[in-house]
Design a protein around this motif. Structure first.
Motif, PDB file in Angstrom:
ATOM      1  N   TYR A  61       0.823  -1.203   0.000  1.00  0.00           N
ATOM      2  CA  TYR A  61       0.000   0.000   0.000  1.00  0.00           C
ATOM      3  C   TYR A  61       0.863   1.260   0.000  1.00  0.00           C
ATOM      4  O   TYR A  61       0.601   2.218  -0.722  1.00  0.00           O
ATOM      5  N   GLN A  62       1.951   1.239   0.789  1.00  0.00           N
ATOM      6  CA  GLN A  62       2.857   2.382   0.845  1.00  0.00           C
ATOM      7  C   GLN A  62       3.536   2.622  -0.498  1.00  0.00           C
ATOM      8  O   GLN A  62       3.699   3.748  -0.932  1.00  0.00           O
ATOM      9  N   ARG A  63       3.926   1.503  -1.161  1.00  0.00           N
ATOM     10  CA  ARG A  63       4.579   1.651  -2.471  1.00  0.00           C
ATOM     11  C   ARG A  63       3.607   2.257  -3.483  1.00  0.00           C
ATOM     12  O   ARG A  63       3.972   3.056  -4.331  1.00  0.00           O
ATOM     13  N   ASN A  64       2.329   1.841  -3.389  1.00  0.00           N
ATOM     14  CA  ASN A  64       1.334   2.352  -4.324  1.00  0.00           C
ATOM     15  C   ASN A  64       1.055   3.835  -4.107  1.00  0.00           C
ATOM     16  O   ASN A  64       0.567   4.511  -5.004  1.00  0.00           O
ATOM     17  N   LEU A  65       1.348   4.310  -2.869  1.00  0.00           N
ATOM     18  CA  LEU A  65       1.108   5.719  -2.587  1.00  0.00           C
ATOM     19  C   LEU A  65       2.305   6.597  -2.938  1.00  0.00           C
ATOM     20  O   LEU A  65       2.265   7.793  -2.766  1.00  0.00           O
ATOM     21  N   THR A  66       3.377   5.990  -3.436  1.00  0.00           N
ATOM     22  CA  THR A  66       4.551   6.749  -3.835  1.00  0.00           C
ATOM     23  C   THR A  66       4.203   7.701  -4.978  1.00  0.00           C
ATOM     24  O   THR A  66       3.625   7.291  -5.979  1.00  0.00           O
ATOM     25  N   THR A  67       4.517   8.952  -4.826  1.00  0.00           N
ATOM     26  CA  THR A  67       4.241   9.938  -5.864  1.00  0.00           C
ATOM     27  C   THR A  67       5.472  10.116  -6.736  1.00  0.00           C
ATOM     28  O   THR A  67       6.545  10.460  -6.240  1.00  0.00           O
ATOM     29  N   TRP A  68       5.307   9.900  -8.009  1.00  0.00           N
ATOM     30  CA  TRP A  68       6.441  10.002  -8.929  1.00  0.00           C
ATOM     31  C   TRP A  68       6.710  11.458  -9.285  1.00  0.00           C
ATOM     32  O   TRP A  68       5.795  12.284  -9.330  1.00  0.00           O
ATOM     33  N   VAL A  69       7.962  11.766  -9.530  1.00  0.00           N
ATOM     34  CA  VAL A  69       8.342  13.130  -9.921  1.00  0.00           C
ATOM     35  C   VAL A  69       8.809  13.181 -11.370  1.00  0.00           C
ATOM     36  O   VAL A  69       9.184  14.228 -11.867  1.00  0.00           O
ATOM     37  N   SER A  82      -2.265  18.157 -11.859  1.00  0.00           N
ATOM     38  CA  SER A  82      -2.584  18.270 -10.440  1.00  0.00           C
ATOM     39  C   SER A  82      -3.150  16.959  -9.901  1.00  0.00           C
ATOM     40  O   SER A  82      -3.401  16.840  -8.696  1.00  0.00           O
ATOM     41  N   GLN A  83      -3.334  15.985 -10.798  1.00  0.00           N
ATOM     42  CA  GLN A  83      -3.759  14.656 -10.368  1.00  0.00           C
ATOM     43  C   GLN A  83      -2.634  13.966  -9.599  1.00  0.00           C
ATOM     44  O   GLN A  83      -1.467  14.336  -9.702  1.00  0.00           O
ATOM     45  N   HIS A  84      -2.995  12.932  -8.852  1.00  0.00           N
ATOM     46  CA  HIS A  84      -2.012  12.169  -8.073  1.00  0.00           C
ATOM     47  C   HIS A  84      -1.542  10.982  -8.910  1.00  0.00           C
ATOM     48  O   HIS A  84      -2.354  10.150  -9.324  1.00  0.00           O
ATOM     49  N   PHE A  85      -0.240  10.915  -9.181  1.00  0.00           N
ATOM     50  CA  PHE A  85       0.338   9.819  -9.960  1.00  0.00           C
ATOM     51  C   PHE A  85       1.103   8.901  -9.000  1.00  0.00           C
ATOM     52  O   PHE A  85       2.200   9.243  -8.555  1.00  0.00           O
ATOM     53  N   CYS A  86       0.505   7.758  -8.680  1.00  0.00           N
ATOM     54  CA  CYS A  86       1.114   6.877  -7.690  1.00  0.00           C
ATOM     55  C   CYS A  86       1.327   5.461  -8.215  1.00  0.00           C
ATOM     56  O   CYS A  86       1.784   4.591  -7.487  1.00  0.00           O
ATOM     57  N   GLY A  87       0.983   5.225  -9.458  1.00  0.00           N
ATOM     58  CA  GLY A  87       1.160   3.898 -10.036  1.00  0.00           C
ATOM     59  C   GLY A  87       2.474   3.800 -10.784  1.00  0.00           C
ATOM     60  O   GLY A  87       3.453   4.468 -10.436  1.00  0.00           O
ATOM     61  N   PRO A  88       2.528   2.990 -11.838  1.00  0.00           N
ATOM     62  CA  PRO A  88       3.748   2.914 -12.649  1.00  0.00           C
ATOM     63  C   PRO A  88       4.009   4.244 -13.343  1.00  0.00           C
ATOM     64  O   PRO A  88       3.078   4.956 -13.720  1.00  0.00           O
ATOM     65  N   ASN A  89       5.280   4.591 -13.490  1.00  0.00           N
ATOM     66  CA  ASN A  89       5.622   5.876 -14.115  1.00  0.00           C
ATOM     67  C   ASN A  89       6.097   5.717 -15.554  1.00  0.00           C
ATOM     68  O   ASN A  89       6.715   6.618 -16.117  1.00  0.00           O
ATOM     69  N   GLN A  90       5.810   4.569 -16.155  1.00  0.00           N
ATOM     70  CA  GLN A  90       6.206   4.321 -17.548  1.00  0.00           C
ATOM     71  C   GLN A  90       5.101   4.790 -18.488  1.00  0.00           C
ATOM     72  O   GLN A  90       3.998   4.244 -18.499  1.00  0.00           O
ATOM     73  N   VAL A 117      -1.047   9.938 -20.497  1.00  0.00           N
ATOM     74  CA  VAL A 117      -0.757  10.495 -19.175  1.00  0.00           C
ATOM     75  C   VAL A 117      -1.908  10.220 -18.215  1.00  0.00           C
ATOM     76  O   VAL A 117      -1.705   9.848 -17.053  1.00  0.00           O
ATOM     77  N   LEU A 118      -3.142  10.369 -18.695  1.00  0.00           N
ATOM     78  CA  LEU A 118      -4.305  10.112 -17.847  1.00  0.00           C
ATOM     79  C   LEU A 118      -4.369   8.662 -17.386  1.00  0.00           C
ATOM     80  O   LEU A 118      -4.888   8.364 -16.301  1.00  0.00           O
ATOM     81  N   LYS A 119      -3.842   7.743 -18.196  1.00  0.00           N
ATOM     82  CA  LYS A 119      -3.839   6.331 -17.819  1.00  0.00           C
ATOM     83  C   LYS A 119      -3.021   6.083 -16.555  1.00  0.00           C
ATOM     84  O   LYS A 119      -3.276   5.127 -15.822  1.00  0.00           O
ATOM     85  N   LEU A 120      -2.044   6.937 -16.288  1.00  0.00           N
ATOM     86  CA  LEU A 120      -1.165   6.750 -15.137  1.00  0.00           C
ATOM     87  C   LEU A 120      -1.670   7.464 -13.884  1.00  0.00           C
ATOM     88  O   LEU A 120      -1.075   7.315 -12.818  1.00  0.00           O
TER      89      LEU A 120
END
Length: 326
Positions: free
Chosen positions: A8-16, A171-179, A190-193
């Motif tokens: 759960y913590q990994r899924n909440l990681t916000t990519w930069v 301004s959306q939260h991106f917490c999934g895969p960053n590919q 971009v919206l898919k992520l």
């Protein structure tokens, strides 16, 4: 529970940053694609630059029609330069990371210039409508002031709309895969992520696409219904042929650009696939801009004559002066 919590913590990681996958799934074609896209890019730059120069220096092409064509060619150079240089660089390197700021900037300029292209194509169709349906009033209506106002409006009107739309997306939260499975930062991939519910953003995308693409497209179709009905009423076959040749190149460009753009942004999210999206995106970001100078040059006798005069001055006259000096 601990494993679930860690996950759960990994899924909440916000990519930069994102990773633009581009064409990394076909590594054996990287070099081939690089040269293909580079050649296409050079054709776009050269073709549109020639149109800009010729329509500027030739006294016979100082009309509103060629004023808008010059704006359109300038726009095409800017439009492809937002995506293609980055694509060429990514085909030559392993590190394809792109920061959120760079991705948002690329998306903003891509959307603004795409909307500007829709508006300029609409202005060009209005110019043809006035020229063919109201030829006697054409010099009065399409005066220098109106042409400048239309051009400035086309270049600037989409800026606040697309700026706000781009801000909402990032301004959306991106917490999934960053590919990012695309070769540039386009809206659908971009919206898919994005995490969470993106329904409102998707609905807003349809609204924006309707305003900047569908409405101009309907205005262009309406103007050409009037234009064609007027042309068919002309008594002279020569006059009809000349009028049709003037409009046919513009219609071809409109069909190519709007068709691919509407196919990309007006389709439901469920019908999007990586392969189709990349193919369609290649079509309206590189292929169509490459064909536009050819369409406008090869199908326009005035431009062809101006090009011949330009190359004659550029090549023959310096050569002649060298001979005379010797």
């Amino acid at each position: 529970m601990e494993l679930t919590g860690a996950k759960y913590q990994r899924n909440l990681t916000t990519w930069v940053e994102f990773i633009l996958l581009g064409f990394s799934d076909i590594p054996e074609l990287q070099r081939f694609l690089f040269w293909i896209f580079l050649i296409m890019y050079m054709i776009i730059l050269l073709g549109n630059s020639l149109i800009i120069i010729v329509t500027k220096v030739d006294s016979c092409l100082q009309t509103p029609m060629y004023f808008f064509l010059r704006n359109f060619s300038t726009l095409e150079i800017c439009y492809v330069s937002v995506t293609v240089p980055r694509l060429l660089a990514d085909l030559c390197r392993q590190n394809r990371n792109i920061s959120f700021l760079a991705c948002a900037t690329q998306m903003f300029f891509f959307l603004v210039l795409g909307a500007t292209e829709c508006f300029i194509l609409t202005a060009m169709s209005y110019d043809r409508y006035v020229a063919i349906c109201n030829p006697l009033l054409y010099p009065l209506i399409m005066n220098t002031r109106l042409c400048m106002q239309l051009a400035i409006g086309c270049w600037l009107s989409a800026v606040p709309l697309e700026l706000g739309f781009t801000y909402l997306i990032f301004s959306q939260h991106f917490c999934g895969p960053n590919q990012l499975d695309h070769f540039f930062c386009d809206v659908p991939p971009v919206l898919k992520l994005a995490c969470g519910n993106t329904f409102m953003i998707e609905m807003l995308l349809y609204v924006v696409a309707f305003i900047v693409a569908t409405v101009p497209f309907m205005l262009i179709l309406g103007s050409y219904v009037k234009i064609i009905s007027t042309i068919l009423k002309l008594p002279s076959a020569t006059g009809r042929a000349k009028a049709f040749s003037t409009c046919s190149s513009h219609l071809m460009v409109v069909g190519l650009f709007f068709g691919s753009a509407i196919l990309t942004y007006m389709r439901p999210k469920s019908s999007h696939s990586v392969g189709v999206d990349r193919l369609v995106s290649l079509f309206y970001t590189i292929v169509t801009p490459m064909f536009n100078p050819m369409i406008y040059c090869l199908r326009n006798k005035d431009v062809m004559v101006a090009l011949k005069k330009f190359f004659t001055k550029l090549i023959v006259l310096p050569f002649t002066s060298i001979i005379l000096k010797s």
